[in-house]
Design a protein around this motif. Sequence first.
Motif, PDB file in Angstrom:
ATOM      1  N   ALA A  24       0.909  -1.265   0.102  1.00 31.04           N
ATOM      2  CA  ALA A  24       0.009   0.042  -0.062  1.00 31.04           C
ATOM      3  C   ALA A  24       0.898   1.550   0.080  1.00 31.04           C
ATOM      4  O   ALA A  24       0.415   2.385   0.286  1.00 31.04           O
ATOM      5  CB  ALA A  24      -0.852   0.027   1.037  1.00 31.04           C
ATOM      6  N   ARG A  26       3.044   4.466  -1.463  1.00 30.98           N
ATOM      7  CA  ARG A  26       2.765   5.299  -2.238  1.00 30.98           C
ATOM      8  C   ARG A  26       3.942   5.836  -3.486  1.00 30.98           C
ATOM      9  O   ARG A  26       5.108   5.780  -2.906  1.00 30.98           O
ATOM     10  CB  ARG A  26       2.226   6.685  -1.790  1.00 30.98           C
ATOM     11  CG  ARG A  26       0.949   6.267  -0.681  1.00 30.98           C
ATOM     12  CD  ARG A  26       0.859   7.517   0.177  1.00 30.98           C
ATOM     13  NE  ARG A  26       0.266   8.635  -0.212  1.00 30.98           N
ATOM     14  CZ  ARG A  26       0.345   9.832  -0.179  1.00 30.98           C
ATOM     15  NH1 ARG A  26       1.568  10.069   0.599  1.00 30.98           N
ATOM     16  NH2 ARG A  26      -0.090  10.957  -0.663  1.00 30.98           N
ATOM     17  N   GLU A  66      -1.178   3.287  -4.752  1.00 30.09           N
ATOM     18  CA  GLU A  66      -1.347   5.060  -4.897  1.00 30.09           C
ATOM     19  C   GLU A  66      -0.127   5.709  -5.503  1.00 30.09           C
ATOM     20  O   GLU A  66       0.671   5.763  -5.061  1.00 30.09           O
ATOM     21  CB  GLU A  66      -1.495   5.211  -3.104  1.00 30.09           C
ATOM     22  CG  GLU A  66      -2.613   4.840  -2.470  1.00 30.09           C
ATOM     23  CD  GLU A  66      -2.524   5.342  -1.126  1.00 30.09           C
ATOM     24  OE1 GLU A  66      -1.814   6.437  -0.892  1.00 30.09           O
ATOM     25  OE2 GLU A  66      -3.486   4.963  -0.121  1.00 30.09           O
ATOM     26  N   GLY A  68       0.857   8.680  -8.067  1.00 28.08           N
ATOM     27  CA  GLY A  68       0.864  10.226  -8.609  1.00 28.08           C
ATOM     28  C   GLY A  68       1.486  10.339  -9.856  1.00 28.08           C
ATOM     29  O   GLY A  68       2.222   9.503 -10.435  1.00 28.08           O
ATOM     30  N   PRO A  89      -1.046  11.253  -5.420  1.00 32.63           N
ATOM     31  CA  PRO A  89      -1.061   9.826  -5.483  1.00 32.63           C
ATOM     32  C   PRO A  89      -2.308   9.267  -4.781  1.00 32.63           C
ATOM     33  O   PRO A  89      -2.948  10.015  -3.914  1.00 32.63           O
ATOM     34  CB  PRO A  89       0.199   9.541  -4.262  1.00 32.63           C
ATOM     35  CG  PRO A  89       0.835  10.853  -4.515  1.00 32.63           C
ATOM     36  CD  PRO A  89       0.066  12.077  -4.707  1.00 32.63           C
ATOM     37  N   ALA A  90      -2.812   8.290  -5.577  1.00 32.42           N
ATOM     38  CA  ALA A  90      -4.161   7.762  -5.074  1.00 32.42           C
ATOM     39  C   ALA A  90      -4.301   6.242  -5.972  1.00 32.42           C
ATOM     40  O   ALA A  90      -3.725   6.129  -6.849  1.00 32.42           O
ATOM     41  CB  ALA A  90      -5.373   8.540  -5.655  1.00 32.42           C
ATOM     42  N   ALA A  91      -5.213   5.438  -5.248  1.00 36.09           N
ATOM     43  CA  ALA A  91      -5.195   4.330  -5.696  1.00 36.09           C
ATOM     44  C   ALA A  91      -6.293   4.456  -7.072  1.00 36.09           C
ATOM     45  O   ALA A  91      -7.192   5.489  -7.047  1.00 36.09           O
ATOM     46  CB  ALA A  91      -5.927   3.256  -4.737  1.00 36.09           C
ATOM     47  N   SER A  93      -5.569   5.636 -10.052  1.00 37.49           N
ATOM     48  CA  SER A  93      -5.442   6.628 -10.610  1.00 37.49           C
ATOM     49  C   SER A  93      -4.879   6.844 -12.103  1.00 37.49           C
ATOM     50  O   SER A  93      -4.533   7.606 -12.819  1.00 37.49           O
ATOM     51  CB  SER A  93      -4.296   7.705  -9.783  1.00 37.49           C
ATOM     52  OG  SER A  93      -3.036   6.816  -9.919  1.00 37.49           O
TER      53      SER A  93
END
Length: 556
Positions: A24, A26, A66, A68, A89-91, A93
């Motif tokens: 998980a 980033r 995650e 970006g 940053p995001a899941a 994306s």
Amino acid sequence: MRLRFALAAGLMTMAASVIPSLAADRAIVVLDASGSMWAQIDGVPRITIARQTIKEVLGRLPAGLELGLMAYGHREKGSCQDIETLVPPAAGSAAAISAAVDRINPKGKTPLSAAVKRAAEELRYTEEKATVILVTDGIETCDADPCALANELEKGGVGFTAHVVGFGLTEEEGRKVACLAENTGGMYVQAGDGNALSEALATTVAQASQPAAKPTPAPAPAPEPAAPEYNFAPVVIMAEGEDPLPGNAGNAWEVYRANADGSRGEYVSTDYGNSWKTSLEPGKYVVVARYGEAGTEQPVTIEAGKLTEPLFVLNAGTLIVRPLAIPGGEPVDGAAVNLVYPGGETTTYGQATFITPAGEQKLNVRIGAGEVTETVVVNAGDTVTKDVVVGVGRAVTNAAYVPGMKVEDGGLFLEILKAAKKLDGSRGSVVSAYGPDSAHEVPPGDYVLHARIGETDAETPFSVKVGETTDVEVVLNAGVLAISAPGAHSIEILGAKKDIQGKRKSFSYSYGEEFQTTLPAGDYVVVARQLNDDAGKEAEAKVSAGERTETAVALP
């Protein structure tokens, strides 16, 4: 297009082997969007290849990652602050990143260090594990040190890693950015071409496939002799027996690989300063030393493990040229100084310093309309200061409608002519300009000032002496005639007096309903015509010197 697919493979290898192991964690992709990304590879712009490559990688990344996107150099030219997070940053994306890369328009500089640092800060690298993937086609251009930044991020981070893809970089350029990856435990992939990238991946994928956790260092091996920092340290001097130029002299070094016949082959690099040192691959080279207008070249052989320190002798001297308007005067900033030296020619302005090959130098110095040509000899190692006296005076030229009433109109044309006429009766032009208060440097002698505005011209003689300023004014004995003829297609101004054939002299012609011009004092006839009306309607007008006359013509 092999480079694009190889680059995609490199990025996917990084993503598959490093990022998934972070679960998980980033990451941010930092994309170079400087102006050089418009350069082409196999006919395709680098930015196009990068867009397609990133989209291919996005399609294979874990859905929960995650990720970006950050870019630099895409909004303005010449700015070192042009850095923007396009997608935080995001899941999930991938779609947003794909859309963002399509909008990028490369145009600016390469602040890659500041961008990587900002990305690390946005990932809270001092609190959590963080990964930055930098894709760059250039080296730092904003006075920052990528290596020092890498050390800073490594020391301050919980688990910071940077991976760098050198997109189209040379080997030397790659060394300047690879430390971002090497100093943080990441990978550097040099994408010079498809084959080179494949070879680079063959040696890096194995390491990248290991778990992201950094292994405990193995016991240090026995120390080996330190490799030399450089193997090539050239030195340049002006002449035999002289001291080397200062390290900051500004001299240039050009390095080429040698062809089989010893001539210059493939270009390698250009560097500056007499303290320059570097490491070159073993082989044969042709090295050119340049300083000012002087230059020399010689073959150089680099052998493995050996330091090569060739001496370059320019066989040159220094020539300082001081262009003077009068003897004992100060150098004139606007003077044009042309130098023809052995092997070339150059022009500069004002007092000039030339580093020139030894031998005869031809100087041509121009100040305004004055010009002098001289010859000077410069020997190797000598410094020669040459005063070139052009010998000119200044003429400030103007025109007046009547004495004391200067013409201020920008349409005033003033020309200085030689007083002596040619065989055909004309005079040679010396210099000309538009507008009042025109100042010119001219050689001493006799001249005629010719002035023209509207339909009026006149001239007056004058003389110029060296070092003196002469104010010259032509009196036009003229006034301004302003005509209004509503509905007119054209307006013509004729002399009031007819010649022996019964015709009037035409002074001026204009289209439209209004017309204004400058005319010699006297009587005139104004003819206003409508379209398809050759006869028109006449009105008389009298122009007085130094006055404005307004005339209206009423058409049917």
